[in-house]
Write a protein that holds these residues in place. Structure first.
Motif, PDB file in Angstrom:
ATOM      1  N   ASP A 132      -3.231 -10.681  -1.347  1.00  0.00           N
ATOM      2  CA  ASP A 132      -3.890  -9.704  -0.468  1.00  0.00           C
ATOM      3  C   ASP A 132      -5.209 -10.241   0.084  1.00  0.00           C
ATOM      4  O   ASP A 132      -5.537 -10.033   1.260  1.00  0.00           O
ATOM      5  CB  ASP A 132      -4.145  -8.400  -1.222  1.00  0.00           C
ATOM      6  CG  ASP A 132      -2.863  -7.686  -1.609  1.00  0.00           C
ATOM      7  OD1 ASP A 132      -1.792  -8.077  -1.097  1.00  0.00           O
ATOM      8  OD2 ASP A 132      -2.918  -6.740  -2.418  1.00  0.00           O
ATOM      9  N   ALA A 252      -0.221  -6.312   2.567  1.00  0.00           N
ATOM     10  CA  ALA A 252      -1.427  -6.193   1.745  1.00  0.00           C
ATOM     11  C   ALA A 252      -1.849  -4.745   1.562  1.00  0.00           C
ATOM     12  O   ALA A 252      -2.593  -4.428   0.627  1.00  0.00           O
ATOM     13  CB  ALA A 252      -2.569  -6.986   2.375  1.00  0.00           C
ATOM     14  N   HIS A 269      -5.897  -2.991  -6.366  1.00  0.00           N
ATOM     15  CA  HIS A 269      -5.781  -3.046  -4.907  1.00  0.00           C
ATOM     16  C   HIS A 269      -7.139  -3.107  -4.233  1.00  0.00           C
ATOM     17  O   HIS A 269      -7.990  -2.267  -4.474  1.00  0.00           O
ATOM     18  CB  HIS A 269      -5.024  -1.812  -4.408  1.00  0.00           C
ATOM     19  CG  HIS A 269      -4.451  -1.975  -3.046  1.00  0.00           C
ATOM     20  ND1 HIS A 269      -4.306  -0.927  -2.169  1.00  0.00           N
ATOM     21  CD2 HIS A 269      -3.976  -3.070  -2.382  1.00  0.00           C
ATOM     22  CE1 HIS A 269      -3.754  -1.355  -1.047  1.00  0.00           C
ATOM     23  NE2 HIS A 269      -3.554  -2.650  -1.150  1.00  0.00           N
TER      24      HIS A 269
END
Length: 564
Positions: A132, A252, A269
């Motif tokens: 990501d 992502a 995240h």
């Protein structure tokens, strides 16, 4: 007391559950999982809608007092709390930021927790995860390349003052200030620019605050890369870059599913910088996590004056979620540091006298704890003080903290989660569950309709404890310009040091009799806020003389060694 094995050794000794089994505990089927290897999966964005009809769990944020250079174990406490809640019969879900490679290879280390309170697989989490950060880097630098290309081909939009720099996810002080296009006529327009670390990118914040793929695309288009001579913004949409950026970020935007050492679900995240950005994990992870269990535990970067303030004033507003309790992490050593009786330096061992039993030294530093409790209460949220216990602590020192917390009307618990995992956090878990049943009257610091200057002043005086603000003429002009251009109702952030409640890192404890200088104001239109710069903020760290990268390697079997 025997020394614990290294974090990496502890992590490798764990038996991990299959991601599908972890997801099943959350009520998420395999059809919503995208496996990344054997131990990690991404959660499809369709999970937000699939879970929408389920009741929301309790929403708990973990923050801390003003940190020392060593950090006070905020992430570790969040992980330990989730494990402790599971041992008390709850169904917790953890939501944390992803570590940046800069600190991993620098001096601070990763962000997987520590000891017996970690998110695993530890190497995967700290080294790339699902890519990501690289997607953010690519999207950000694609826009930078398109800015340079636009200049090379005649600058049709009339860009005059360009504010969009480049990023990379490595600490490199030599890139803070560069001259680009320093070649022949075919090598682009010569101009001064520089690099920030990827976590400081506005694209990272956009990824963290976006509520859907459509919202992500819209926010990317709103990014202001610079200004014309007439003071008009030039956006990524005008450069026709936002669509390609969204393509790079499509995957992502999906949260990553990992687990703690004890099998508790963990959504990892995004990783916005805690100084100039929100310092919180993603809204989408929270929207999934809060309907996947009884309690969602998340963490806000740095202390209550920074990460938690932004969590309350920006993230909660964006997510449409209301907090139920806040955990305030403190340590004996941090309060002793705030007594200003000891000199604590990065890369140096703690002074031996700082480890001696001294409740008086703790008492001398509790003003900082009291102030952070006041900050949390100013939002109408019930605080729980978590004493992150170290082997060098003494019961008399913990008692000082307990007394101060109770006098302030807060709950308090000693937690030994690093040494004992979830079992060591059961007392903390019980206090958090009790706090979640208290009445909450959530009150943001400011109204969005307040003028931008008023918002800045309310944070400075109502949160930090300043007597007022002093705005430089250029900053005041920028505030007027942003208001005229329709950005006046955006939230505000204040970029300042994390090492003090004030803008001055040397002012410890709970400083009084000071004013906040606002030297510059910038716009993050895509992320959706205006941020004021108070003091000098480093957005591209450098490496220490002996960075962690020197000790990280592979053994003969291909295993990572030297990682914490």
């Amino acid at each position: 007391m025997n020394a614990l094995p290294s974090d990496l050794e502890i992590a490798r000794s764990a038996t991990l559950r299959p991601p599908a089994e972890v997801a099943a505990d959350m009520g998420i089927g395999e059809d919503l999982l995208e496996p990344y290897g054997r131990q990690v999966a991404k959660v499809d964005l369709a999970a937000v809608e699939a879970l929408a009809e389920r009741p929301a769990g309790k929403y708990v944020v973990v923050t801390a007092i003003t940190p020392t250079p060593f950090g006070e174990g905020k992430t570790t406490t969040a992980v330990g709390l989730a494990q402790g809640l599971a041992r008390e019969g709850s169904r917790p879900v953890l939501a944390l930021r992803q570590p940046s490679l800069g600190p991993v290879f620098g001096i601070k280390g990763g962000a997987a927790g520590g000891g017996h309170s970690q998110v695993v697989p530890m190497e995967t989490l700290n080294l790339h995860l699902t890519g990501d950060f690289h997607a953010v880097t690519a999207a950000h630098d694609l826009l930078a390349a398109m800015v340079s290309n636009h200049l090379h081909h005649g600058n049709e939009l009339g860009l005059h003052r360009i504010e969009w720099r480049r990023v990379m996810d490595v600490n490199d002080r030599a890139l803070r200030s560069i001259i680009e296009g320093n070649g022949g006529p075919m090598d682009g327009v010569t101009r001064q620019s520089g690099f920030d670390i990827t976590a400081a990118s506005e694209v990272m914040v956009i990824l963290a605050l976006a509520t859907s793929l459509a919202d992500l695309r819209e926010r990317l288009g709103r990014i202001v890369v610079g200004w014309t001579r007439e003071g008009q913004p030039v956006t990524a949409e005008q450069l026709k870059a936002a669509g390609a950026m969204a393509v790079l970020l499509k995957d992502a935007l999906k949260p990553n599913l990992l687990q703690t050492l004890e099998g508790t679900p963990a959504l990892i995240h995004t990783g916005p910088f805690g100084n100039i950005a929100t310092g919180n994990s993603s809204v989408i992870a929270d929207r999934i996590g809060i309907r996947s269990g009884d309690v969602l535990v998340t963490e806000a970067g740095f202390a209550a004056d920074m990460g938690a303030e932004r969590f309350f004033n920006v993230k909660c507003r964006t997510a449409g979620l209301t907090p139920d309790a806040a955990v305030l992490v403190t340590t004996v050593r941090a309060l002793k540091a705030h007594s200003e009786r000891f000199e604590v330096k990065v890369g140096k061992e703690l002074p031996p006298e700082m480890l001696a039993e001294s409740p008086q030294d703790v008492e001398a530093g509790v003003a900082n704890l009291r102030k952070h409790l006041e900050i949390i209460r100013s939002f109408g949220v019930q605080p729980v003080v978590a004493i992150n216990a170290f082997p060098t602590d003494h019961a008399s020192e913990h008692e000082v903290i307990r007394r101060v917390a109770l006098e302030a009307g807060a709950r308090v618990a000693v937690s030994t989660h690093v040494a004992e995992g979830g079992e060591g956090a059961r007392e903390l878990a019980l206090e958090v569950l009790a706090a979640c049943e208290d009445e909450v009257s959530f009150i943001p610091t400011y109204e969005l309709s307040d003028p931008l200057e008023t918002k800045i002043e309310k944070i400075a005086t109502g949160v930090y404890g300043a007597d007022g603000i002093d705005i430089a003429p250029a900053a005041r002009k920028a505030l007027a310009q942003y208001t005229e251009q329709g950005y006046g109702e955006l939230p505000v952030l204040i970029a300042k040091t994390q090492m003090s409640l004030s803008h001055d890192p040397t002012l410890k404890g709970a400083p009084t009799g000071w004013r906040l200088p606002v030297r510059e104001v910038r716009l993050a239109a895509g992320a959706g806020y205006v941020y004021a710069l108070a003091g000098s903020i480093m957005t591209m760290p450098g490496l220490a003389k002996h960075p962690a990268a020197e000790r990280i390697d592979l053994d003969a079997e291909g295993n990572v060694v030297g990682l914490f």
